[in-house]
Design a protein around this motif. Structure first.
Motif, short mmCIF file in Angstrom:
data_model
loop_
_atom_site.label_atom_id
_atom_site.label_comp_id
_atom_site.label_asym_id
_atom_site.label_seq_id
_atom_site.Cartn_x
_atom_site.Cartn_y
_atom_site.Cartn_z
N PRO A 14 0.83 -1.20 0.00
CA PRO A 14 0.00 0.00 0.00
C PRO A 14 0.87 1.25 0.00
CG PRO A 14 -0.88 -1.60 1.53
CD PRO A 14 0.44 -2.15 1.06
N GLY A 15 0.46 2.22 -0.82
CA GLY A 15 1.23 3.44 -0.98
C GLY A 15 2.27 3.37 -2.08
N GLY A 16 2.47 2.18 -2.64
CA GLY A 16 3.46 2.02 -3.70
C GLY A 16 2.93 2.39 -5.07
N SER A 17 3.77 2.18 -6.06
CA SER A 17 3.44 2.56 -7.44
C SER A 17 3.73 1.41 -8.39
CB SER A 17 4.28 3.76 -7.87
OG SER A 17 3.99 4.89 -7.08
N ARG A 66 -4.61 9.80 -8.45
CA ARG A 66 -3.62 8.76 -8.15
C ARG A 66 -3.10 8.07 -9.42
NH1 ARG A 66 -5.03 4.36 -5.40
NH2 ARG A 66 -7.21 4.37 -6.08
N PHE A 67 -3.96 7.93 -10.40
CA PHE A 67 -3.60 7.24 -11.64
C PHE A 67 -3.49 8.24 -12.78
CE2 PHE A 67 -5.59 2.78 -10.74
CZ PHE A 67 -4.92 2.74 -9.52
N ASN A 83 -0.16 5.42 -8.74
CA ASN A 83 0.55 5.86 -7.54
C ASN A 83 -0.35 5.73 -6.32
OD1 ASN A 83 2.80 6.64 -9.15
ND2 ASN A 83 1.83 8.63 -9.54
N ASN A 84 0.29 5.73 -5.16
CA ASN A 84 -0.44 5.66 -3.90
C ASN A 84 -1.48 4.53 -3.94
OD1 ASN A 84 -1.11 6.39 -1.30
ND2 ASN A 84 -2.52 8.00 -1.93
N LEU A 85 -1.03 3.37 -4.32
CA LEU A 85 -1.93 2.24 -4.48
C LEU A 85 -2.54 1.81 -3.15
CD1 LEU A 85 0.11 0.37 -7.16
CD2 LEU A 85 -2.32 0.92 -7.37
N VAL A 113 -2.21 -5.40 -4.26
CA VAL A 113 -1.73 -4.40 -3.30
C VAL A 113 -1.93 -4.98 -1.90
CG1 VAL A 113 -1.85 -2.03 -2.51
CG2 VAL A 113 -2.42 -2.59 -4.89
N SER A 114 -0.83 -5.29 -1.27
CA SER A 114 -0.91 -5.96 0.03
C SER A 114 0.36 -5.74 0.81
CB SER A 114 -1.14 -7.46 -0.16
OG SER A 114 -1.10 -8.15 1.07
#
Length: 115
Positions: A14-17, A66-67, A83-85, A113-114
């Motif tokens: 989470p929070g990654g790209s 975000r996208f 972004n900010n997944l 996303v985990s």
């Protein structure tokens, strides 16, 4: 023959790209609206973002800010910068184009996303 191939999925915290790519052959790429859809388990396939032939973009409310969708007409490539997944973004992502009245889909790329 229209052929669509997605790539770039994977596992991210989470929070990654991630950046997804889609190549399309068999069509005059620059002429068409191109779409990213996603489908998660137990849910209907939903439109995430699209981009028209003149570059106008449209996003689902859940991904706005975000996208970012973009297209490279020279390389016949569609991209989706994510972004900010969030965990709710977990899904199989599909590239789609409607050509001569028929929908064409790739096989999809999985985004998880985990933590």
């Amino acid at each position: 023959q229209v052929r669509i191939v997605e790539s770039g999925g994977g596992l991210v915290q989470p929070g990654g790209s991630l950046r997804l790519s889609c190549t399309a052959s068999g069509i005059n790429f620059r002429l068409y609206t191109l779409n990213w859809y996603r489908q998660s388990i137990g849910k209907q396939r939903e439109l995430v973002a699209n981009i028209t032939s003149d570059g106008t973009t449209n996003y689902a409310d859940s991904v706005k800010g975000r996208f970012a969708i973009s297209r490279d007409n020279i390389r016949s490539r569609l991209s989706l910068q994510m972004n900010n997944l969030e965990p709710d973004d977990t899904a199989t992502y599909y590239c789609h184009v409607r050509f001569r009245g028929s929908p064409f889909w790739g096989r999809g790329t999985q985004v998880t996303v985990s933590a």
